[in-house]
Design a protein around this motif. Structure first.
Motif, short mmCIF file in Angstrom:
data_model
loop_
_atom_site.label_atom_id
_atom_site.label_comp_id
_atom_site.label_asym_id
_atom_site.label_seq_id
_atom_site.Cartn_x
_atom_site.Cartn_y
_atom_site.Cartn_z
N ILE A 183 0.90 -1.31 0.05
CA ILE A 183 -0.11 0.05 0.04
C ILE A 183 1.09 1.12 -0.04
CG2 ILE A 183 -1.82 0.98 1.32
CD1 ILE A 183 -2.41 -1.47 2.59
N VAL A 184 1.10 2.11 -0.95
CA VAL A 184 1.56 3.06 -1.18
C VAL A 184 0.93 4.41 -0.89
CG1 VAL A 184 3.30 4.36 -2.69
CG2 VAL A 184 2.78 1.92 -3.17
N GLY A 185 1.52 5.36 -0.13
CA GLY A 185 0.81 6.51 0.40
C GLY A 185 2.01 7.48 0.83
N VAL A 186 1.09 8.64 1.59
CA VAL A 186 2.33 9.43 2.01
C VAL A 186 1.84 10.20 3.40
CG1 VAL A 186 2.46 10.88 -0.42
CG2 VAL A 186 0.65 11.63 1.21
N ALA A 187 2.56 10.57 3.95
CA ALA A 187 2.72 11.06 5.39
C ALA A 187 1.53 12.35 5.25
CB ALA A 187 3.74 11.43 5.89
N ALA A 209 -2.93 15.78 -7.39
CA ALA A 209 -3.27 17.21 -6.81
C ALA A 209 -4.31 16.45 -5.69
CB ALA A 209 -4.09 17.89 -7.96
N LYS A 210 -5.23 15.41 -6.12
CA LYS A 210 -6.20 15.17 -5.15
C LYS A 210 -5.53 14.51 -3.63
CE LYS A 210 -10.01 14.33 -8.19
NZ LYS A 210 -11.00 13.46 -8.75
N LEU A 211 -4.30 13.85 -3.93
CA LEU A 211 -3.66 13.24 -3.13
C LEU A 211 -3.12 14.21 -1.89
CD1 LEU A 211 -2.50 10.49 -1.52
CD2 LEU A 211 -0.70 10.65 -3.06
N ALA A 212 -2.54 15.27 -2.61
CA ALA A 212 -2.12 16.23 -1.67
C ALA A 212 -3.20 16.98 -1.02
CB ALA A 212 -1.49 17.30 -2.58
N LYS A 213 -4.23 17.28 -1.53
CA LYS A 213 -5.43 17.82 -0.70
C LYS A 213 -5.60 16.93 0.59
CE LYS A 213 -9.94 19.70 -1.43
NZ LYS A 213 -10.96 20.29 -2.33
N GLN A 222 -0.83 10.60 10.48
CA GLN A 222 -1.58 9.66 9.70
C GLN A 222 -0.97 9.27 8.63
OE1 GLN A 222 -5.70 10.05 8.93
NE2 GLN A 222 -6.51 9.88 11.16
N PHE A 223 -1.18 8.00 8.14
CA PHE A 223 -0.77 7.25 6.74
C PHE A 223 -1.96 7.70 5.78
CE2 PHE A 223 -0.90 3.56 3.90
CZ PHE A 223 0.46 3.78 3.27
N VAL A 224 -1.56 8.20 4.67
CA VAL A 224 -2.70 8.55 3.79
C VAL A 224 -2.52 7.56 2.69
CG1 VAL A 224 -3.80 10.37 2.39
CG2 VAL A 224 -2.85 11.21 4.59
N ASP A 225 -3.24 6.71 2.34
CA ASP A 225 -3.00 5.58 1.30
C ASP A 225 -3.46 6.23 0.16
OD1 ASP A 225 -5.80 5.12 2.35
OD2 ASP A 225 -5.70 3.91 0.77
N ALA A 226 -2.72 5.72 -0.86
CA ALA A 226 -2.95 6.22 -2.53
C ALA A 226 -3.55 5.16 -3.25
CB ALA A 226 -1.82 6.95 -2.85
N ILE A 227 -2.69 4.05 -3.34
CA ILE A 227 -2.97 2.87 -4.05
C ILE A 227 -2.42 1.60 -3.57
CG2 ILE A 227 -0.90 3.46 -5.36
CD1 ILE A 227 -2.53 2.54 -7.84
N GLY A 246 8.12 12.21 2.15
CA GLY A 246 6.68 11.89 2.57
C GLY A 246 6.13 10.70 2.05
N VAL A 247 6.88 9.79 1.20
CA VAL A 247 6.51 8.53 0.70
C VAL A 247 6.48 7.49 1.90
CG1 VAL A 247 6.62 6.65 -0.91
CG2 VAL A 247 6.82 8.96 -1.95
N LEU A 248 5.33 6.87 1.90
CA LEU A 248 5.27 5.73 2.94
C LEU A 248 4.69 4.70 2.36
CD1 LEU A 248 3.81 7.79 6.06
CD2 LEU A 248 6.31 7.14 5.81
N THR A 249 5.06 3.27 2.87
CA THR A 249 4.57 2.06 2.42
C THR A 249 3.93 1.18 3.23
OG1 THR A 249 6.49 1.07 2.23
CG2 THR A 249 5.84 2.22 0.40
N MET A 250 3.02 0.47 3.23
CA MET A 250 2.74 -0.84 4.31
C MET A 250 2.59 -1.98 3.39
SD MET A 250 -0.19 1.23 6.45
CE MET A 250 -0.60 -0.18 7.18
N GLY A 251 3.02 -3.13 3.99
CA GLY A 251 3.02 -4.23 3.41
C GLY A 251 1.64 -5.28 3.75
N GLY A 252 1.25 -6.00 2.83
CA GLY A 252 0.17 -6.94 3.32
C GLY A 252 -0.34 -7.91 2.26
N THR A 253 -1.48 -8.48 1.97
CA THR A 253 -1.82 -9.33 1.05
C THR A 253 -3.15 -9.00 0.76
OG1 THR A 253 -2.84 -10.99 2.71
CG2 THR A 253 -0.56 -11.24 2.23
N GLN A 254 -3.30 -9.39 -0.62
CA GLN A 254 -4.64 -9.09 -1.01
C GLN A 254 -5.08 -10.20 -2.10
OE1 GLN A 254 -5.92 -5.99 -4.30
NE2 GLN A 254 -5.77 -4.77 -2.14
#
Length: 635
Positions: A183-187, A209-213, A222-227, A246-254
């Protein structure tokens, strides 16, 4: 801070506590000099305040105000609510107060808290009511909330998700499996820079732009997930994006298919829950869960996800060690969803569509059962399943239905029809397509093989007003499809005049169908009876969709579709076995301009099929090569 919970219906059952034999004063209020009445009243009010505190967006103010230390108790009640992720509570005073003297009474409280994403936790705590001056108050103790909390201990909740069940093909082989994702997102806040958001837009097709907002509006920390992407995809992108501010990631399964494109529009996609998808996911889903958003993943979200498990432990406030486990609920694994898809046919359909430069769809069904073997959209993957949901004019593929209607009106395959360059029907001029030269008089079979519009339209006077509607119904068209995923059953309304009737005879005007519906036309010719399309075995309605075609009509149509391949407009399919087919070209208006869609419908053995190519020059030139490619891939 109190987190926002989903809006749910609360049932705050507040049973009035027992009171003494003394009679309340004339105002209906408890006698302040009767300790049982007075303490029971404050406990009842406290219970009601607690319920309000743990309601969605609730505040602990009312309950805290009834204690002897509101400043300390309010935050404590809120903290326990947050720790449990309680979406609602029922607090019920039990029995009568027990008083040791005229200033100290106790009364049990039966508490039921619905823990979001887990289930209902039940316990009994004790409220201690004390008289302070002339007022009765609840002692501000953690034990009032949960026995053993005291001043420093705390409750810790853990939620566990069972592995998501697979979607299966017709043989029971998994089409999806739990695979590693990132899961890729930003702080939250302003740590991410303009370059960061530009990289999301360029590399991940995320609106930067929407992610920045969203990031700037989110609470600090908070971790703001993007995709969510496959782990191997992130490995390729890590050098470009991993070190951006600012890029943050979280691992998981889907739960994912073998590739990002495989059967995407049918299997569907999964994303972090939104308000809409959370509602579909049911009461045990959480805002942090990956849930189905489209296709079968959405339609069978609750069945595939199963039931989460969870536990709550009482922990020592200083050592953080578990004192005891106070609640445990076992999770329940989801159950697979078995489809009618043939994995190999699906792969081959997608490979054939990848050769197209225009948007196209291919549907294959088992003629004898109506079971969907493949449903593909290309040349690039899309979540919109136009193979099932597209509303298209079927063009000359609909002449299969028209031929059946004319044979029902007395014509035979050898009946003679005039094929002229144009035909005028009450001021409306119709012409032929694909440069077909008029050949004079010929049989119905020849008109079918060459797809002569004017020959078919010349017979409009032989059909009743509802003739095309009734004929279409014999092929299952015009019915509402109650399938697991949305599918369009087509429309063939009774024409308002002879001009509209003439247009419907060549699959234009008000006639519309999906590629699935057109595939069922081919299946009906092969099998002799229209079958209901089935995608999910045991779930979708199955069986005949109409009465059988008259045997003579079915046999004639089989011959006509076969000779269209051996000596007609579908000759592109010759050399691919005993194939029967019908081409189609449909005019549509897009952006004020008339464009054509290319069609082909047919069958080989028990496999019926349909292809549409948006913007295709003709069925033979656009849909034909795709089908030829596909038919060459399997036997």
């Amino acid at each position: 801070m109190k987190r926002t919970a989903a809006i749910v219906s609360l049932s705050a059952l507040l049973v009035a506590a027992g009171c003494s034999d003394n009679t309340p004063d004339s105002g209906g209020k408890p006698d302040p000099n009767d300790e049982k009445q007075a303490s029971a009243a404050v406990v009842k009010a406290f219970a009601a305040g607690w319920v309000k505190a743990w309601a969605p967006d609730g505040k602990p103010t009312e309950a805290a105000a009834l204690t002897d230390n509101p400043e300390a108790f309010g935050p404590r009640l809120d903290d326990v609510d947050t720790a449990l992720v309680a979406q609602s509570a029922t607090v019920t005073p039990q029995g009568e107060p027990k008083c040791t003297d005229d200033s100290n009474c106790t009364q049990d409280l039966a508490v039921e808290a619905v823990l979001r994403g887990i289930g209902t936790m039940k316990w009994t705590s004790t409220a201690v009511a004390v008289k302070t001056g002339d007022a009765w108050k609840i002692k501000a103790s953690g034990d009032t909330i949960y026995p053993g909390l005291g001043e420093g201990n705390y409750l810790k909740r853990v939620r566990t998700l069972p592995p998501r069940a697979s979607i299966l093909d017709r043989t029971g082989k998994p089409l999806t499996a739990n695979r590693p994702v990132v899961i890729v997102g930003v702080a939250s806040g302003t740590k991410a820079t303009a370059a960061t958001y530009a990289a999301f837009t360029k590399n991940l097709d995320v609106d930067g732009a929407k992610l920045a907002k969203r990031a700037k509006a989110a609470p600090a920390g908070q971790f703001v997930d993007a995709i969510t992407i496959r782990a191997q995809e992130w490995d390729k992108l890590r050098p470009k994006m991993g070190n951006l501010p600012g890029v943050l990631t979280m691992g998981g399964t889907q739960s994912l298919p073998e590739s990002p494109t495989f059967a995407r529009s049918v299997i569907g996609t999964m994303k972090t829950a939104t308000a809409e998808t959370l509602k579909n996911a049911g009461p045990t889903a959480s805002t942090q869960d990956q849930v189905g958003t489209t296709g079968l993943q959405y339609a069978f979200q609750q069945q595939l996800a199963g039931t989460p498990g969870g536990s709550v432990a009482l922990r020592d406030g200083k050592t953080k060690m578990v004192i005891k486990e106070v609640f445990k609920q076992e999770g329940k694994a989801g159950t697979p969803v078995r489809t009618s898809l043939d994995t190999n046919l699906q792969r081959q359909a997608e490979a054939a569509l990848a050769t197209s430069k225009l948007p196209a769809s291919l549907v294959a069904v088992q003629a004898s059962t109506g079971q969907v073997l493949a449903a593909a959209n290309g040349p690039t993957a899309t979540s919109y399943n136009r193979a099932f949901q597209g509303h298209y004019a079927p063009g000359s593929t609909f002449k299969v239905v028209t031929a059946a209607a004319l044979m029902g009106a007395g014509l035979t395959a050898s009946s003679q029809l005039p094929c002229t360059n144009t035909i005028n029907v009450f001021g409306k001029s119709f012409k032929n397509y694909d440069g077909l030269a008029p050949y004079g008089t010929g049989s119905l079979e020849k008109a079918f093989n060459t797809s002569c519009n004017t020959a078919f339209i010349s017979q409009h006077g032989k059909l009743p007003a509802d003739g095309m509607t009734k004929a279409a119904a014999m092929f299952g068209l015009g019915q509402e499809l109650k399938s697991a995923v949305p599918a369009y059953g087509g429309e063939v309304p009774a024409p308002k005049d002879v001009v509209a009737e003439s247009a419907s005879m060549i699959g234009q005007g008000t006639v519309t169908a999906s590629p699935l519906g057109v595939a069922m036309i081919g299946a009906t010719v092969k099998h002799g009876t229209a079958m209901k399309p089935v995608l999910v075995l045991g779930k979708d309605p199955a069986g005949p969709a109409a009465e059988p075609l008259p045997p003579a009509t079915a046999n004639a149509l089989r011959t006509m579709m076969r000779t269209t391949v051996t000596n007609g407009t579908a000759a592109v399919l010759a050399g691919n076995g005993t194939v029967a087919a019908k081409t189609g070209t449909a005019e549509v208006v897009e952006g004020g301009k008339v464009v054509t869609n290319g069609w082909m419908v047919g069958y080989r053995g028990d496999v019926a099929f349909a292809v549409v190519v948006e913007g295709g020059a003709s069925g033979a030139k656009a849909a034909g090569p795709i089908l030829k490619n596909w038919l060459a891939r399997f036997r």
